[in-house]
Scaffold this motif. Structure first.
Motif, PDB file in Angstrom:
ATOM      1  N   LEU A 172       2.315  14.587   0.132  1.00 16.06           N
ATOM      2  CA  LEU A 172       1.674  13.773  -0.903  1.00 16.06           C
ATOM      3  C   LEU A 172       2.323  12.394  -1.010  1.00 16.06           C
ATOM      4  N   ALA A 173       3.644  12.336  -0.913  1.00 14.84           N
ATOM      5  CA  ALA A 173       4.342  11.047  -0.977  1.00 14.84           C
ATOM      6  C   ALA A 173       3.866  10.126   0.150  1.00 14.84           C
ATOM      7  N   TRP A 174       3.607  10.706   1.298  1.00 13.99           N
ATOM      8  CA  TRP A 174       3.143   9.927   2.443  1.00 13.99           C
ATOM      9  C   TRP A 174       1.647   9.617   2.340  1.00 13.99           C
ATOM     10  N   ASP A 175       0.819  10.661   2.093  1.00 13.83           N
ATOM     11  CA  ASP A 175      -0.634  10.511   2.132  1.00 13.83           C
ATOM     12  C   ASP A 175      -1.182   9.744   0.927  1.00 13.83           C
ATOM     13  N   VAL A 176      -0.699  10.052  -0.245  1.00 16.48           N
ATOM     14  CA  VAL A 176      -1.263   9.454  -1.455  1.00 16.48           C
ATOM     15  C   VAL A 176      -0.549   8.148  -1.821  1.00 16.48           C
ATOM     16  N   TYR A 177       0.776   8.133  -1.701  1.00 14.96           N
ATOM     17  CA  TYR A 177       1.545   6.989  -2.195  1.00 14.96           C
ATOM     18  C   TYR A 177       2.159   6.135  -1.089  1.00 14.96           C
ATOM     19  N   GLY A 178       2.071   6.564   0.160  1.00 19.84           N
ATOM     20  CA  GLY A 178       2.644   5.796   1.259  1.00 19.84           C
ATOM     21  C   GLY A 178       4.139   5.563   1.096  1.00 19.84           C
TER      22      GLY A 178
END
Length: 181
Positions: A110-116
């Motif tokens: 999620l940190a990568w996919d949603v928030y980059g």
């Protein structure tokens, strides 16, 4: 074999480990099915499963030090102590470790996919989750120490340590909801 002996038998522990591995395999299968079946809302499913995993992890982190408090008062080698050993080991292996792993994997996704991986609040949250993982490791070591009838910390120590996951959880939730920076 009486019921007390059955509860602490090695075969019961192996069955518990097999159930944990099966549960993780089913979880991975669910993730794959969701990716194929619901690609447009996949990240929402991941968020939901991440919250479920975090709740499970936190429940175990809250309960394990309570067991340590009672275990500290039990005479080493007693039936009560042996029961606590089994309860602690199963909680760690069947709930706490898998829930932590799932929380980390889905959280990083999620940190990568949603928030980059952007946002000061996210970096602070990850740092607090690293600290929470440190508490997890401390509790895991205590399970091994209790299991070996090694030196014990006092019930007072475990009452204080019982607060660490709570304080970290409060800070993490505030960072996730408020995103103050």
């Amino acid at each position: 074999m009486n019921s007390d002996e059955k509860q602490v038998s090695e075969s019961a522990g192996r069955r518990a480990n097999k159930r944990a591995i099966t549960a993780l395999a089913v979880f991975v299968a669910i993730i794959l099915v969701l990716y194929v079946w619901q690609p447009d809302s996949f990240h929402l499913w991941i968020k939901a499963l991440h919250v479920v995993a975090v709740i499970s992890w936190m429940a175990a982190l809250f309960y394990l030090p309570r067991l340590f408090i009672y275990h500290s008062d039990a005479e080493p080698g007693s039936a009560q102590s042996e029961t606590f050993k089994m309860m602690e080991q199963r909680l760690l292996k069947v709930i706490m470790n898998p829930a932590m792993m799932i929380s980390w994997v889905l959280g990083l996704y999620l940190a990568w996919d949603v928030y980059g991986f952007q946002g000061g609040w996210l970096h602070a949250k990850i740092a607090l989750v690293v600290l929470l993982t440190g508490v997890h490791v401390l509790f895991s070591r205590a399970v091994r120490t209790f299991s070996a009838d090694g030196p014990r910390k006092s019930p007072r120590y475990w009452r204080i340590m019982n607060e660490a996951p709570t304080l970290l959880m409060i800070a993490i939730v505030i960072l996730v909801i408020v995103k103050p920076f």
